[in-house]
Scaffold this active site. Structure first.
Site, PDB file in Angstrom:
ATOM      1  N   VAL A  26       0.369  -7.539  -5.761  1.00 16.08           N
ATOM      2  CA  VAL A  26      -0.546  -6.136  -6.044  1.00 16.08           C
ATOM      3  C   VAL A  26      -0.626  -5.231  -5.024  1.00 16.08           C
ATOM      4  O   VAL A  26      -1.112  -4.096  -5.155  1.00 16.08           O
ATOM      5  CB  VAL A  26      -2.111  -6.812  -6.060  1.00 16.08           C
ATOM      6  CG1 VAL A  26      -2.177  -7.875  -7.156  1.00 16.08           C
ATOM      7  CG2 VAL A  26      -2.380  -7.543  -4.698  1.00 16.08           C
ATOM      8  N   SER A  28       2.538  -3.108  -1.893  1.00 17.23           N
ATOM      9  CA  SER A  28       3.636  -3.265  -1.342  1.00 17.23           C
ATOM     10  C   SER A  28       3.929  -2.149  -0.558  1.00 17.23           C
ATOM     11  O   SER A  28       3.507  -0.868  -0.613  1.00 17.23           O
ATOM     12  CB  SER A  28       4.703  -3.160  -2.409  1.00 17.23           C
ATOM     13  OG  SER A  28       6.125  -3.131  -1.870  1.00 17.23           O
ATOM     14  N   GLY A  29       4.601  -2.423   0.730  1.00 17.13           N
ATOM     15  CA  GLY A  29       4.604  -1.484   1.628  1.00 17.13           C
ATOM     16  C   GLY A  29       6.050  -1.766   2.500  1.00 17.13           C
ATOM     17  O   GLY A  29       6.590  -2.567   2.206  1.00 17.13           O
ATOM     18  N   TYR A  31       6.558  -2.875   5.607  1.00 18.42           N
ATOM     19  CA  TYR A  31       6.366  -3.948   6.326  1.00 18.42           C
ATOM     20  C   TYR A  31       5.473  -5.093   5.638  1.00 18.42           C
ATOM     21  O   TYR A  31       5.213  -6.092   6.490  1.00 18.42           O
ATOM     22  CB  TYR A  31       5.817  -3.565   7.547  1.00 18.42           C
ATOM     23  CG  TYR A  31       6.891  -2.831   8.292  1.00 18.42           C
ATOM     24  CD1 TYR A  31       7.981  -3.385   9.106  1.00 18.42           C
ATOM     25  CD2 TYR A  31       6.825  -1.465   8.471  1.00 18.42           C
ATOM     26  CE1 TYR A  31       8.911  -2.515   9.874  1.00 18.42           C
ATOM     27  CE2 TYR A  31       7.859  -0.706   9.001  1.00 18.42           C
ATOM     28  CZ  TYR A  31       9.002  -1.213   9.809  1.00 18.42           C
ATOM     29  OH  TYR A  31       9.852  -0.607  10.306  1.00 18.42           O
ATOM     30  N   ASP A  33       4.136  -7.231   1.867  1.00 15.53           N
ATOM     31  CA  ASP A  33       3.590  -7.330   0.653  1.00 15.53           C
ATOM     32  C   ASP A  33       2.628  -8.114   0.281  1.00 15.53           C
ATOM     33  O   ASP A  33       2.286  -9.134   1.090  1.00 15.53           O
ATOM     34  CB  ASP A  33       4.871  -7.700  -0.226  1.00 15.53           C
ATOM     35  CG  ASP A  33       6.365  -6.846  -0.195  1.00 15.53           C
ATOM     36  OD1 ASP A  33       6.080  -5.930  -0.745  1.00 15.53           O
ATOM     37  OD2 ASP A  33       7.158  -7.171   0.461  1.00 15.53           O
ATOM     38  N   VAL A  34       1.731  -7.825  -0.596  1.00 17.57           N
ATOM     39  CA  VAL A  34       0.410  -8.356  -1.011  1.00 17.57           C
ATOM     40  C   VAL A  34       0.472  -9.128  -2.511  1.00 17.57           C
ATOM     41  O   VAL A  34       0.816  -8.563  -3.479  1.00 17.57           O
ATOM     42  CB  VAL A  34      -0.762  -7.521  -0.734  1.00 17.57           C
ATOM     43  CG1 VAL A  34      -1.988  -8.529  -1.134  1.00 17.57           C
ATOM     44  CG2 VAL A  34      -0.959  -7.122   0.648  1.00 17.57           C
ATOM     45  N   LYS A  49      -0.672 -12.158   1.840  1.00 21.34           N
ATOM     46  CA  LYS A  49      -0.235 -11.033   2.572  1.00 21.34           C
ATOM     47  C   LYS A  49       1.164 -11.532   3.353  1.00 21.34           C
ATOM     48  O   LYS A  49       0.982 -12.098   4.505  1.00 21.34           O
ATOM     49  CB  LYS A  49      -1.161 -10.202   3.602  1.00 21.34           C
ATOM     50  CG  LYS A  49      -0.605  -8.888   4.186  1.00 21.34           C
ATOM     51  CD  LYS A  49      -1.593  -8.407   4.858  1.00 21.34           C
ATOM     52  CE  LYS A  49      -1.079  -7.154   5.466  1.00 21.34           C
ATOM     53  NZ  LYS A  49      -2.073  -6.278   6.085  1.00 21.34           N
ATOM     54  N   ASP A 140      -7.157   2.121  12.970  1.00 16.78           N
ATOM     55  CA  ASP A 140      -6.668   2.641  11.763  1.00 16.78           C
ATOM     56  C   ASP A 140      -7.829   2.564  10.728  1.00 16.78           C
ATOM     57  O   ASP A 140      -7.821   2.164   9.491  1.00 16.78           O
ATOM     58  CB  ASP A 140      -5.420   1.934  11.067  1.00 16.78           C
ATOM     59  CG  ASP A 140      -4.788   2.770   9.942  1.00 16.78           C
ATOM     60  OD1 ASP A 140      -4.874   4.038   9.795  1.00 16.78           O
ATOM     61  OD2 ASP A 140      -4.020   2.173   9.136  1.00 16.78           O
TER      62      ASP A 140
END
Length: 467
Positions: A26, A28-29, A31, A33-34, A49, A140
């Site tokens: 659901v 993605s980056g 560093y 993924d979820v 995660k 952040d």
């Protein structure tokens, strides 16, 4: 920089598959993924995660363990981590976020009611106060990192850039009664709607590291904070890492997103390269540009919890207007927008500003009659403007703490925060593709947006002056 290649994935982790069904990705980056998952023992839907960066994983796990039990921080159920494998955090699954609430309200055209605004703000303050009471800088804070459950509970998430300034157990409070109790006792009508006020941290001491808490005065709080900031840290976990997730970091939390969306449309935000040095020193390149404080934009590596307070003010302004307060397209543009509103930065408004690393390198022409925060919040209540002004100010020492704001009269006056159950919660998280920007890190091309530009040689380098 891409993460190192791997020959395995979450689908090959036997210890995870024995307890969870991995359903779909659901988020993605670079560093992380979820995945949406289901706990086999009781069918609970969770977020799995998978974090590909050691430092980010350590920070998130440590912060969430300290904050365990805080009602306005995302729940870490458990985690899996073995040598030579990525950490996998099992988090509560939250279907939407505050940015979606803002976008939906803007789309509907009616905005948010004062009661809704107060409730969202109040919950955010509770989450930030929980972090700061344990000397945790989130670093952040932004609307897409404020996740919301289907029953309206807002929770801080994505602690991959967080830093813990000291050991948990130091509880930065004054000797006044709980702010929530103050509000309720001073306004008896709020007792008719007890769920309008989330559970207080004083009722959840076990969630704050399970350590003995001690009350301190505000002076002592800042004294200890100053000592921490001037003392060299020995945090050996702050090894070089890189958070160039572009627009995808906000997806790698616990929210629903469409991973097929175009990379350029995922978010209007910019994720900085967060490299703290090996000796534990801080980097100024953290957070998301639109919510970054002036001290970070001027290159400070000597900052504290106050950077979160600036972000908080920007978020509050966005809740009020449904538009970002300072939507800069580069770090220089970001500073320019702030100065256009608050006026020029000098020793009169912030006595220590000349010590900022880049203060002498970048200057702007004098701004005549800056509108101030009032000019950015037209038609808003005076107490709402005052709340934002207490956070969005140059001098970090003048920014109100989350605890102080929880006691602000704004939350105790009619109309009161509406009950959490009455909040309008979007069904799913939106793709956040409207009004998006692809924002790159600051480089010399940032100067192309400004004409003319004066570059002046100095004894230590150069100074850039922008009109």
């Amino acid at each position: 920089m891409d993460p190192p290649p791997k020959s395995w994935s979450i689908y090959t982790r036997a210890e995870i598959l024995a307890k969870y069904q991995v359903m779909e990705r659901v988020g993605s980056g670079t560093y992380s993924d979820v995945y949406k998952g289901r706990r086999l023992s009781d069918d609970l839907i969770v977020a799995l995660k998978e974090i590909h960066d050691y430092q980010s994983a350590m920070r998130e796990i440590e912060a969430l363990q300290i904050l365990q039990g805080s009602p306005n921080v995302v729940v870490l159920h458990e985690y899996f981590w073995r040598e030579d494998e990525d950490a996998v955090l099992v988090l509560e699954f939250l279907r939407t976020d505050l940015l979606t609430v803002i976008k939906e309200a803007k789309k509907e055209g009616a905005g948010l009611s004062v009661g809704e605004i107060k409730q969202w703000m109040f919950q955010i303050l509770c989450g930030v106060d929980a972090c700061h009471a344990n000397m945790i800088m989130h670093r952040d804070l932004k609307p897409s990192n404020l996740l919301i459950s289907e029953d309206g509970v807002l929770k801080l998430a994505d602690f991959g850039q967080a830093r813990i300034l000291m050991e948990p157990g130091f509880h930065a409070v004054d000797e006044n009664p709980s702010p929530y109790e103050d509000v309720i006792s001073n306004h008896e009508r709020s007792l008719q709607h007890p769920e309008a006020f989330p559970q207080t941290h004083s009722q959840n001491q076990d969630g704050y590291g399970n350590q003995e808490q001690r009350a301190v005065t505000q002076d002592e709080y800042y004294r200890v904070l100053d000592e921490i900031k001037t003392k060299s840290s020995t945090d050996d976990m702050d090894k070089d890492t890189n958070f160039q997730d572009g627009n995808t970091s906000c997806l790698a939390t616990c929210t629903i997103s469409d991973v097929e969306d175009d990379f350029m449309k995922g978010s209007f935000t910019y994720e900085a390269d967060a490299r703290d040095n090996e000796e534990g020193g801080l980097t100024s390149c953290v957070g998301t540009r639109w919510y970054r404080s002036p001290e970070l934009l001027y290159g400070s590596d000597d900052y504290g919890l106050e950077i979160d307070l600036w972000s908080l003010g920007c978020i509050f302004a966005e809740i009020l207007t449904l538009e970002p307060l300072f939507p800069g397209t580069s770090d220089i543009d970001q500073l320019s927008r702030i100065i256009d509103v608050l006026g020029n930065l000098n020793e009169e408004v912030w006595p220590a500003c000349s010590k900022l690393p880049d203060y002498e390198k970048i200057s702007f022409t004098k701004v005549e009659n800056p509108p101030g925060i009032e000019g950015c919040l037209p038609n808003r209540l005076p107490d709402e403007v005052s709340l934002v002004k207490k956070l969005v100010c140059y001098d970090p020492a003048r920014r109100a703490t989350a605890m102080e704001l929880l006691q602000d009269r704004y939350f105790g006056e009619e109309p009161l925060p509406i009950p959490i159950s009455k909040l309008r919660v979007p069904l799913t998280r939106s793709a956040h593709d409207e009004d998006s920007h692809n924002l790159d890190d600051l480089d010399l091309s940032d100067c192309e947006d400004f004409n003319p530009v004066n570059v002046i040689k100095t004894g230590t380098g150069f100074s850039i002056q922008f009109p």
